[in-house]
Structure formats: C-alpha cells, structure tokens
Design a protein around this motif. Sequence first.
Motif, mmCIF file in Angstrom:
data_model
loop_
_atom_site.group_PDB
_atom_site.id
_atom_site.type_symbol
_atom_site.label_atom_id
_atom_site.label_comp_id
_atom_site.label_asym_id
_atom_site.label_seq_id
_atom_site.Cartn_x
_atom_site.Cartn_y
_atom_site.Cartn_z
ATOM 1 N N SER A 51 -10.434 2.610 -8.376
ATOM 2 C CA SER A 51 -9.943 3.695 -9.221
ATOM 3 C C SER A 51 -8.589 3.324 -9.815
ATOM 4 N N TRP A 52 -8.340 3.762 -11.052
ATOM 5 C CA TRP A 52 -7.013 3.524 -11.647
ATOM 6 C C TRP A 52 -5.921 4.080 -10.745
ATOM 7 N N TYR A 53 -6.246 5.133 -9.994
ATOM 8 C CA TYR A 53 -5.245 5.788 -9.148
ATOM 9 C C TYR A 53 -4.777 4.873 -8.022
ATOM 10 N N HIS A 54 -5.661 3.968 -7.559
ATOM 11 C CA HIS A 54 -5.305 3.063 -6.462
ATOM 12 C C HIS A 54 -5.055 1.638 -6.947
ATOM 13 N N HIS A 55 -5.036 1.447 -8.261
ATOM 14 C CA HIS A 55 -4.867 0.105 -8.817
ATOM 15 C C HIS A 55 -3.552 -0.525 -8.370
ATOM 16 N N ARG A 56 -2.473 0.220 -8.476
ATOM 17 C CA ARG A 56 -1.162 -0.329 -8.102
ATOM 18 C C ARG A 56 -1.109 -0.678 -6.623
ATOM 19 N N ASP A 57 -1.683 0.191 -5.768
ATOM 20 C CA ASP A 57 -1.735 -0.119 -4.334
ATOM 21 C C ASP A 57 -2.421 -1.455 -4.085
ATOM 22 N N MET A 58 -3.506 -1.681 -4.818
ATOM 23 C CA MET A 58 -4.277 -2.901 -4.580
ATOM 24 C C MET A 58 -3.510 -4.149 -4.986
ATOM 25 N N ILE A 59 -2.892 -4.133 -6.173
ATOM 26 C CA ILE A 59 -2.203 -5.339 -6.619
ATOM 27 C C ILE A 59 -0.963 -5.618 -5.774
ATOM 28 N N GLN A 60 -0.385 -4.563 -5.189
ATOM 29 C CA GLN A 60 0.774 -4.769 -4.321
ATOM 30 C C GLN A 60 0.363 -5.302 -2.954
ATOM 31 N N ARG A 61 -0.733 -4.785 -2.412
ATOM 32 C CA ARG A 61 -1.162 -5.182 -1.075
ATOM 33 C C ARG A 61 -1.984 -6.465 -1.072
ATOM 34 N N PHE A 62 -2.761 -6.676 -2.147
ATOM 35 C CA PHE A 62 -3.673 -7.822 -2.198
ATOM 36 C C PHE A 62 -3.514 -8.542 -3.535
ATOM 37 N N PRO A 63 -2.404 -9.236 -3.732
ATOM 38 C CA PRO A 63 -2.133 -9.852 -5.039
ATOM 39 C C PRO A 63 -3.147 -10.916 -5.445
ATOM 40 N N ALA A 64 -3.906 -11.461 -4.498
ATOM 41 C CA ALA A 64 -4.888 -12.493 -4.838
ATOM 42 C C ALA A 64 -6.183 -11.896 -5.380
ATOM 43 N N ILE A 65 -6.340 -10.583 -5.257
ATOM 44 C CA ILE A 65 -7.552 -9.912 -5.723
ATOM 45 C C ILE A 65 -7.352 -9.432 -7.155
ATOM 46 N N GLU A 66 -8.356 -9.627 -7.983
ATOM 47 C CA GLU A 66 -8.309 -9.169 -9.380
ATOM 48 C C GLU A 66 -9.104 -7.876 -9.489
#
Length: 345
Positions: A137-152
């Motif tokens: 979800s766009w709502y959790h996009h920032r959480d993901m890139i901060q926690r898992f920078p290797a994931i696109e």
Amino acid sequence: MSLSSRDEPLSVGFVLLHRFTLMPFAAFADCLRLAADEGDRSRQLRCHWTFMTSTGGPAVSSCGAAVSPCETFRDPAEFDYIVVIGGVQDEKARTDTTALAYLRRAAAARVPLVGVCTGVFALIQAGLMTGRRCCVSWYHHRDMIQRFPAIEPVADRLFVDDGDRITCAGGAASADLAAYLIERHLGKAWAMKSLHIMLLEEARAGSQPQPQPVVFGKVEDRLVRRALAVLEQHLGEAMSMDVLAERVGTSRRNLERRFRETLGVGPQKFARDLRLRYGLWLLHYTGKSITEIGERCGFADTAHFSRRFRSTFGATPSEMRKRASETGRERVDPFFLHVEGRPAL
C-alpha cells in the motif's frame, strides 16, 4: 492444483499475525465463504479455509476484535495457498519467529504464499521476497523502503501475481485478489457470486492503480467537497469542467465560482495541479517511465506533461527524479497534497 481441475475445492490457510488488520482478512475470507456454497449457507464445499496462529489461540486484530477458533500451523501441503495477514507496524512490533519459520517451510514445499497488507513484511523478513516484485500500500511504502532498502516495492497496483508469491496492498483490494483466485480455480461465476453479494460490481484487475494519497482538510462547501472526491477518483484523466459540473449537479459557472470562493483557484487549474502532484508522487515512488507517468496522469503527450511539470515544480520530470535518488534527500511526503478551504469570514 491444476487450474483446469475445478471439481476440487480451493483450500486456503490463513496465518494471522499479532494485531492483524481486520478488513483485508474479512474481505478475503468472506469472498471464499460466499463462493463455497449455494446461497448464504456457508458450508465449506467448494472452498476450505483454516485460521492459524503460532500458539493456536485466538488472533487479536488491530481494532481489538478477536478471531477464533484458530489452530496451530498445519502441514503446508494441505493448502493451495497460504495467506498471511500482517499487523500494525511500529517500533515495538514483535517478530513472530514461529510464523516466519512456517512460511519458509511452506515455500520449501512449493505452496504459493500470499502477503496481504503488511503480511508482505513477514514474507520479506522470512527471506522469501529476494528478487521478487513486491506490492505494498502507498500508506506503508515509506516504512518498507526505510526498513528494507534492498526491496523494490510496487505501490501503484492493487496486487501483484508473481507465480508462487502474490502480494496485495490490502484493504478492499483483498476482495479483488480473492475473487481472482476463486475465478482461477472455480470459474468466473463463483467469483461474481461472491462479489455481487458483497455489493461489489466486479473484480478489479491487479494492475488497477491504487487510490493515491490525496489528503483534504476541512472544506466546508459541500459541492466543492463532492467535486474534490470526483477529481481524486479520476486522477488519470483530464476531465472537462462541464463533465465535472454535471457529475456534482451544478453549472460550470457556479462550480468555478464556488471553487474560487473556497480554495482561491478555479477547478480547471486545481484539477491539473492535482494530476501533476500525482505525477510527482509516481516519479518518487515507482519505476515507471516519464512517458508512462504522463499518460497515467491524463496528459496527451510527454512534452505537454513535462512543460506543465516544470512550470509547476521548477524542474523537469527527469531532473526531479534525479534529485529524488540523491542520498540524503527527503522524498516527497506520501501524504502528498493537503488542501484546506479558506476560513469563513
């Protein structure tokens, strides 16, 4: 299960993590329930489902509602899919190592895994999304890139089917995904039966764009609020003001007057700026080409999009994307637009 083997029931195991999100779980489970039997009798005939937790105890959702009975984790081979529903993401979020081990066991058994809402975070933590497209979800996009920078992450689709990994943004899109899987295994009629009873006209394709993060503050004028809602739902098209006025039940002249009184700008410019803001968000959060983004935002050609973009943001789309990739630069806020009405005099 063979896709042509439609006499066999569809079997789904749900892994419910701590403080799981209730709506995507309920939408998915109820879609299965309604397709499983004639009418509304809820017998597990065409579909089977099992709710599981690490302890076998009740699963408590993020809103406090509990689901029971739940079982401990069964043999993954019993299921056609294992659907993991994630929970609230915060600094104190606990890692369910037993659940992660079960997901790895299921992957080793070649059972397709479905990450719904923040369930995709669990798949990543289990090491099962390396090199995979990952819908969030766009709502959790920032959480993901901060926690898992290797994931696109992919934040502009409802769900992504990557074979034995399926990821879904959550929310109402969970019903779309469930219908997609029901149609695959049981046929379109059973998927449509579920959706119609749930008062949904049809299943949206996974490639459908997520509604994007437009945040409107207090706008007192009800007609303007209705117009804003229509514009938000049609970010991908250049809607004429005559059509917009007709949609909200007024004249173009009255609509323009009310916009200027409430927001200080005419509806045409507001709508164009809104689509450009959407383009800005897509530049930051997706890998789409500038041509694709211009088309997604309702511009006739790339040159027109680029001219308007530069006029609004002081940089071309390619320059803006380059800036966004520079180390240390803040990305555009996911809540990318905040609009408030003028204070009453």
